[in-house]
Design an enzyme around this catalytic site. Structure first.
Site, mmCIF file in Angstrom:
data_model
loop_
_atom_site.group_PDB
_atom_site.id
_atom_site.type_symbol
_atom_site.label_atom_id
_atom_site.label_comp_id
_atom_site.label_asym_id
_atom_site.label_seq_id
_atom_site.Cartn_x
_atom_site.Cartn_y
_atom_site.Cartn_z
ATOM 1 N N ASN A 30 7.238 13.257 1.736
ATOM 2 C CA ASN A 30 6.236 13.823 2.651
ATOM 3 C C ASN A 30 6.899 14.645 3.758
ATOM 4 O OD1 ASN A 30 4.065 12.456 1.351
ATOM 5 N ND2 ASN A 30 4.694 10.588 2.383
ATOM 6 N N HIS A 76 -7.092 5.963 3.015
ATOM 7 C CA HIS A 76 -5.804 5.268 2.949
ATOM 8 C C HIS A 76 -5.939 3.762 3.211
ATOM 9 C CE1 HIS A 76 -1.662 4.381 4.518
ATOM 10 N NE2 HIS A 76 -1.319 5.272 3.598
ATOM 11 N N GLU A 88 -9.848 11.066 6.225
ATOM 12 C CA GLU A 88 -8.581 11.788 6.299
ATOM 13 C C GLU A 88 -8.937 13.275 6.328
ATOM 14 O OE1 GLU A 88 -5.739 10.425 3.233
ATOM 15 O OE2 GLU A 88 -6.711 8.487 3.367
ATOM 16 N N SER A 121 -4.444 11.938 1.025
ATOM 17 C CA SER A 121 -3.030 11.713 0.731
ATOM 18 C C SER A 121 -2.708 11.740 -0.759
ATOM 19 C CB SER A 121 -2.563 10.399 1.352
ATOM 20 O OG SER A 121 -3.263 9.313 0.791
ATOM 21 N N ASP A 154 -7.932 11.064 10.441
ATOM 22 C CA ASP A 154 -6.531 10.749 10.162
ATOM 23 C C ASP A 154 -5.899 12.020 9.593
ATOM 24 O OD1 ASP A 154 -4.173 10.115 8.782
ATOM 25 O OD2 ASP A 154 -4.850 8.113 8.226
ATOM 26 N N HIS A 207 -1.489 14.085 6.890
ATOM 27 C CA HIS A 207 -0.941 15.102 5.985
ATOM 28 C C HIS A 207 -1.266 16.531 6.402
ATOM 29 C CE1 HIS A 207 0.532 12.073 3.200
ATOM 30 N NE2 HIS A 207 -0.560 11.400 3.530
ATOM 31 N N LYS A 221 5.764 12.144 8.431
ATOM 32 C CA LYS A 221 5.558 13.116 7.356
ATOM 33 C C LYS A 221 6.157 14.467 7.769
ATOM 34 C CE LYS A 221 2.674 9.934 5.370
ATOM 35 N NZ LYS A 221 1.675 8.923 5.719
HETATM 36 C C1 LIG Z 1 1.286 7.602 5.634
HETATM 37 C C2 LIG Z 1 -0.109 7.437 6.059
HETATM 38 C C3 LIG Z 1 -0.457 6.532 7.057
HETATM 39 C C4 LIG Z 1 0.529 5.549 7.609
HETATM 40 O O1 LIG Z 1 1.482 6.135 8.410
HETATM 41 P P1 LIG Z 1 2.917 5.419 8.606
HETATM 42 O O2 LIG Z 1 3.424 6.012 9.839
HETATM 43 O O3 LIG Z 1 3.700 5.754 7.400
HETATM 44 O O4 LIG Z 1 2.636 3.951 8.726
HETATM 45 C C5 LIG Z 1 -1.769 6.515 7.489
HETATM 46 N N1 LIG Z 1 -2.697 7.323 6.946
HETATM 47 C C6 LIG Z 1 -2.399 8.176 5.949
HETATM 48 C C7 LIG Z 1 -3.475 9.034 5.386
HETATM 49 C C8 LIG Z 1 -1.105 8.250 5.464
HETATM 50 O O5 LIG Z 1 -0.810 9.058 4.448
#
Ligand SMILES: *Cc1c(COP(=O)(O)O)cnc(C)c1O
Length: 397
Positions: A53, A140, A182, A186, A211, A214, A246
């Site tokens: 990522n 997620h 999101e 993801s 969220d 990405h 990421k």
């Molecule tokens: C990776 C991810 C998370 C978690 O983040 P980390 O910092 O890796 O714990 C939360 N939401 C989504 C959509 C993700 O892809």
């Protein structure tokens, strides 16, 4: 004689593990021996990595490394306590200020991980029995777990469907209605219709929480993420979460929003209160990463050109990939075993893309989740396309 019932097998977990293995659902963490740009070394073999990522290729950037080193020299490694005890440093405070300005939000709170940030938002802001959480079906695991841990009522809606979202939003139930999605999904790489959600949530008096794990760093002219790209301000999207693990190439996460929401999160967010603050040096590295996101615009341009090249190659070859305009390019394979053998076949050709299986994706939705980054070159993308064509032809009955 040994007392019975002392080992994992005696407790029945050997059957649990065998059940996972029989379904092709066992997972094994690979041990990476070396990371060099987009290449990783596994079992002594150098492979082009197409499942990280690290979208902008910043994780090994010398300026990030230097910032971390310099701050570690000044602050040491551990932050020594929860942020609310004595773990928050000037570097953390500066990172919060810079992020608030960068995202156009009033206030920011840092978290050791995105997983914790999501648990905190859902439990602190929709934790009452009269609260409702309305969530996209493909969200997620950290969002699902947050909803399960909160006492709010969880209502899922069909993936990226604003009509079903509108039906699920509760009006005047007495509690908070938190709508959760999101920005870039993801595992599918597709985008939620955020502008429409923002309008629907305002009409229904619901709080929209996005969220942007990405999208942050990747989308928007300045790398500010999905909300910058769509010009959605704090009134339209009151809560934003994004991670540093990421596109920023580091680790950790933040939540941004208005004073009252963020103060509530600070007072009630247990994953923030009861966890050691991230290292100050990490905050310093993230500050440097934000600088690079803004300065090195060529990274987003190069990434965009590689995505276009990959999509054109997929079309020319008639490969069955899901349509996605983001760095996440899934090849849907169906069965878990099928995805595992495709991943192994790809690895034999010199490319690494892990098989993604349930419960990360729905039953029958196993896939290779291919991700393109700014650390790749054109010949990496062309080589991957050729390898995908070969393994798919060989898998035909
Ligand atoms: C990776 C991810 C998370 C978690 O983040 P980390 O910092 O890796 O714990 C939360 N939401 C989504 C959509 C993700 O892809």
């Amino acid at each position: 004689m040994a007392a019975p019932g002392r080992s994992g097998a005696d407790f029945g977990f050997d059957r649990v593990l065998k059940g996972l293995a029989d379904q092709g659902l066992s997972r094994r963490p690979e041990t990476v021996q070396r990371r060099d740009g987009a290449r990783i070394t596994l079992d002594g073999r150098s492979l082009v990595n197409f499942c990280s990522n690290d979208y902008l290729g910043l994780s090994t950037h010398p300026r990030l490394v230097a910032a971390l080193r310099e701050a570690a020299g000044r602050w040491g490694i551990g932050s020594t306590a929860s942020p609310l005890v004595c773990g928050r440093s000037e570097v953390h405070a500066e990172l919060e200020r810079v992020l608030a300005a960068f995202t156009g939000r009033a206030r920011v709170l840092l978290f050791p991980s995105g997983y914790q940030a999501n648990l905190a938002v859902l439990t602190a802001l929709a934790g009452g029995r009269s609260d409702t959480i309305v969530m996209d079906r493909l969200c997620h695991a950290s969002l699902i777990d947050g909803a399960l841990l909160s006492r709010g009522r969880l209502r899922r809606f069909a993936h990226t469907d604003p009509d079903v979202l509108a039906q699920r939003l509760t009006r005047g139930s007495g509690g908070v209605c938190l709508a959760v999605t999101e920005s870039v999904f993801s595992m599918d790489g597709d985008l939620a219709p955020l502008s429409e959600y923002a309008r629907l949530c305002r009409e229904a008096g619901a709080c929209l929480f996005v969220d942007d794990a990405h999208g942050f760093g990747v989308l928007g002219a300045g790398g500010g993420g999905a909300l910058e790209e769509l010009q959605l301000d704090q009134a339209q999207v009151p809560l934003l979460m994004a991670t540093f693990g990421k596109a920023l190439g580091a680790a950790g996460a933040f939540v941004a929003g208005d004073e009252v929401l963020l103060e509530t999160l600070l007072q009630r967010g247990r994953p923030h209160i009861y966890s050691t603050a991230p290292p100050p040096a990490l905050a310093a590295a993230v500050l440097e990463a934000l600088q690079l996101v803004r300065e090195e615009t060529w990274r987003r341009q190069h990434l965009g050109a590689l995505i276009d090249r990959f999509r054109a190659g997929v079309q020319d070859r008639g490969l069955p990939l899901l349509a996605s305009a983001t760095p996440i390019q899934p090849l849907l394979l169906g069965g878990a075993r099928h995805a595992v053998s495709a991943s192994e076949a790809l690895q034999r050709q010199g490319y690494f893309a892990a098989a993604i299986r349930p419960p990360t994706v729905p039953e029958g939705g196993s896939r290779l989740r291919i991700t393109i980054t700014a650390a790749h070159e054109e010949q990496d993308v062309d080589g991957l396309l050729n390898a995908l064509e070969r393994i798919l032809a060989a898998a035909k009955p």
